[in-house]
Design a protein around this motif. Sequence first.
Motif, PDB file in Angstrom:
ATOM      1  N   SER A 184     -24.941  -2.243  25.573  1.00 37.27           N
ATOM      2  CA  SER A 184     -25.817  -1.349  25.433  1.00 37.27           C
ATOM      3  C   SER A 184     -25.469  -0.114  26.598  1.00 37.27           C
ATOM      4  O   SER A 184     -24.898  -0.445  27.430  1.00 37.27           O
ATOM      5  CB  SER A 184     -27.147  -1.509  25.431  1.00 37.27           C
ATOM      6  N   HIS A 220     -20.049   3.173  19.097  1.00 34.48           N
ATOM      7  CA  HIS A 220     -21.425   2.127  18.491  1.00 34.48           C
ATOM      8  C   HIS A 220     -21.769   1.283  19.618  1.00 34.48           C
ATOM      9  O   HIS A 220     -21.086   0.280  19.518  1.00 34.48           O
ATOM     10  CB  HIS A 220     -20.769   1.593  17.189  1.00 34.48           C
ATOM     11  N   TRP A 221     -22.762   1.418  20.348  1.00 32.86           N
ATOM     12  CA  TRP A 221     -23.099   0.575  21.273  1.00 32.86           C
ATOM     13  C   TRP A 221     -23.883  -0.357  20.833  1.00 32.86           C
ATOM     14  O   TRP A 221     -24.679  -0.232  19.873  1.00 32.86           O
ATOM     15  CB  TRP A 221     -24.223   1.454  22.289  1.00 32.86           C
ATOM     16  N   ARG A 222     -23.932  -1.575  21.333  1.00 33.36           N
ATOM     17  CA  ARG A 222     -24.426  -2.940  20.787  1.00 33.36           C
ATOM     18  C   ARG A 222     -24.152  -3.199  19.365  1.00 33.36           C
ATOM     19  O   ARG A 222     -25.250  -3.339  18.541  1.00 33.36           O
ATOM     20  CB  ARG A 222     -26.329  -2.585  20.914  1.00 33.36           C
ATOM     21  N   HIS A 223     -23.188  -2.997  19.013  1.00 29.68           N
ATOM     22  CA  HIS A 223     -22.443  -3.352  17.751  1.00 29.68           C
ATOM     23  C   HIS A 223     -21.400  -4.255  17.959  1.00 29.68           C
ATOM     24  O   HIS A 223     -20.708  -4.227  19.194  1.00 29.68           O
ATOM     25  CB  HIS A 223     -22.120  -2.021  16.913  1.00 29.68           C
ATOM     26  N   ARG A 240     -21.554  -4.443  12.482  1.00 29.83           N
ATOM     27  CA  ARG A 240     -22.962  -4.573  12.511  1.00 29.83           C
ATOM     28  C   ARG A 240     -23.768  -4.431  13.955  1.00 29.83           C
ATOM     29  O   ARG A 240     -23.209  -4.581  14.891  1.00 29.83           O
ATOM     30  CB  ARG A 240     -23.432  -6.106  11.871  1.00 29.83           C
ATOM     31  N   LYS A 241     -24.926  -4.122  13.862  1.00 30.79           N
ATOM     32  CA  LYS A 241     -25.818  -4.050  14.963  1.00 30.79           C
ATOM     33  C   LYS A 241     -25.989  -5.481  15.537  1.00 30.79           C
ATOM     34  O   LYS A 241     -26.085  -6.321  14.860  1.00 30.79           O
ATOM     35  CB  LYS A 241     -27.180  -3.219  14.616  1.00 30.79           C
ATOM     36  N   GLY A 250     -29.061  -6.374  10.820  1.00 25.67           N
ATOM     37  CA  GLY A 250     -28.833  -5.268  10.137  1.00 25.67           C
ATOM     38  C   GLY A 250     -27.765  -5.354   9.463  1.00 25.67           C
ATOM     39  O   GLY A 250     -27.033  -6.112   9.183  1.00 25.67           O
TER      40      GLY A 250
END
Lengths: 473, 97
Positions: A184, A220-223, A240-241, A250
Amino acid sequence: MMLQTDIAVIGAGPAGANAALAAARQGFSVMLLDEQPLPGGQVWRAKSTAILDAPATPEGDAGDRLRQSVKRSSVTYAGDARVWQIEPVEGAWQLHMLKGGRTAPLRARALVIATGAREFVQPVPGWTTPGVLGLAGATALFKQELALPGKRIIVSGTGPLVFYVAAEIRRLGGEVAAVVTPNSQGDWLRVLPAMLPRPDLLMRGARWIADLMASGVPIHWRHAVTRVEGGSRVRGVGFRKLAPDWSPIGTSQGLEGDSLCLGNGLIPAVEAAQLAGVALAYHPELGGWVPRHDEDGATDVPGVFICGDSAGIRGAAAAEIHGRLAGLCAAQHLGADTRKERKQLRPIHARAARFGTTMTALSIPRAGLAQLTTEETVICRCESLTRSAIAAEIAGGARSSNAVKSGLRAGMGACGGKFCQTTVARMIAAADGRAEADVPPPTPRPPLRPVPVSVLAGDFEYSDLPIPKPAPL
Amino acid sequence: MRLVPDHSGRIRRSALVEFTFDDAPVKGHAGESLAVALIRAGHLHLRDAPEDGAPRGAFCCMGLCQECVIGIDGLAVESCREIVAPGLVVTSFRGRA
Ligand SMILES: Cc1cc2nc3c(=O)[nH]c(=O)nc-3n(C[C@H](O)[C@H](O)[C@H](O)COP(=O)(O)OP(=O)(O)OC[C@H]3O[C@@H](n4cnc5c(N)ncnc54)[C@H](O)[C@@H]3O)c2cc1C
Ligand code: FES
């Protein structure tokens, strides 16, 4: 005739090359071996001869400096030389190397192991599709060939490497479809203080990220990428998250691209040290299992020294100093007095290692990421073994890496388990609720690298080998 | 706006030479790795996996995974470590599982 040297160094990255240089300065004959044509290692891999001219890069310049230093020194460099066996013979270390399609022995009084790292990739459905490359592996393509694996590339993985890879793709004229990273923005903010001692690297990283943002490349952070679509070649991915422990949550979103660079941190390459009889210890903060060693790289086995990423993932800057320490230690073992110099180097190494292990911490996968590997995902690429097949073997009583290996051949394929054994060990640990520290990697057997049968039968031409330079007096 | 400059126009490569991949002509720069020349020519699928016969291609780019293995002169070699030369006869390990 048998090739002989005082000190043999396996691996000519920043660690091994500096070990060789430091030992040679103490007056010993040193042979430096690497399976790449030229010194530089993974981080400073040399360009292929197909590149006649190209703009300078920090990696290229640092590598050129190292290659010059080795060339000007008394160190004998053997490139394209793959060490496949290490054994004690008559109080010395005998190495067997594959070079020019033949194998030859080399005898040394002391041995420095600097074999670096390989990458960990958490298997996801479709990760075996042609067009999926390792994230670190892709950098080998960039550095050596200045080439890209596709035109519209998805970059997915942990730590600083995703941003370096994305920046290199853009520098080499490719399109980055998106960057997908389990880290993140908060993870990065938290390590900023630890990065302050290296403002150069901090600025470089900030520039890579700013460039992506300014150019409208989604980050896309934290994916995480959770599947690869396309079958016979990459057409896109699902992603995905992730929850804070990196388990997927998610709904799945889609991305189109013709290639994927995928990686989740590095693992020390410890097989050479294991063959030399060095015991391993579990240090998750250093990338997992590492050969036991002291600050200067001395191991429990007399005459065997280890340095750089193969002693724990501490990064290139630390590897340079660690190499010098290990080279000086090897020289001490053969009678030189290097105590003073080593004492001066230790704090410098500790500082560089602090920065390196901060980056390692960002790159190490958290527990939830293992859930990306579904029942039907192939884990062992060589034998096409899925997670469910390996889980069945574990449920049937296989409780160690060696047991799974002999029961299923997981890890007995062509790659020797290099890309499945960490995933398999974590499955074994999870099945019993044991700690990962209870499941050591399997015992390695020679050859360390594939050796054609025809080669073992053939005679070696000594003219294939470099003539050792005389030891400095 | 870009902060990372595009260097692709400033890279000079050696001359293109021709080799064959499963009898199809392929051009590559002399001295570059076969894996790169094959990727550029769109030949990503180099072999079929054992058991499920699924397509595979170069993965680790550092001589470890053995996914990029191809045949030259009857020997199985890693295309990420073999070098393009004119007239090379390269065969895939597709359709042999
Ligand atoms: C593919 C890859 C790419 C990387 N790219 C970067 C990057 O761009 N930036 C960065 O900061 N860090 C990168 N890293 C991390 C990097 O490895 C370290 O920071 C640094 O290179 C460590 O130096 P080292 O000398 O310990 O190991 P390395 O540089 O990995 O050197 C080890 C050397 O040993 C040789 N070797 C290993 N086994 C044998 C054998 N059996 N016989 C002969 N030779 C052998 C290898 O060919 C290699 O040249 C990368 C790692 C990998 C695996
Ligand atoms: S791509 Fe892994 S060995 Fe060539």
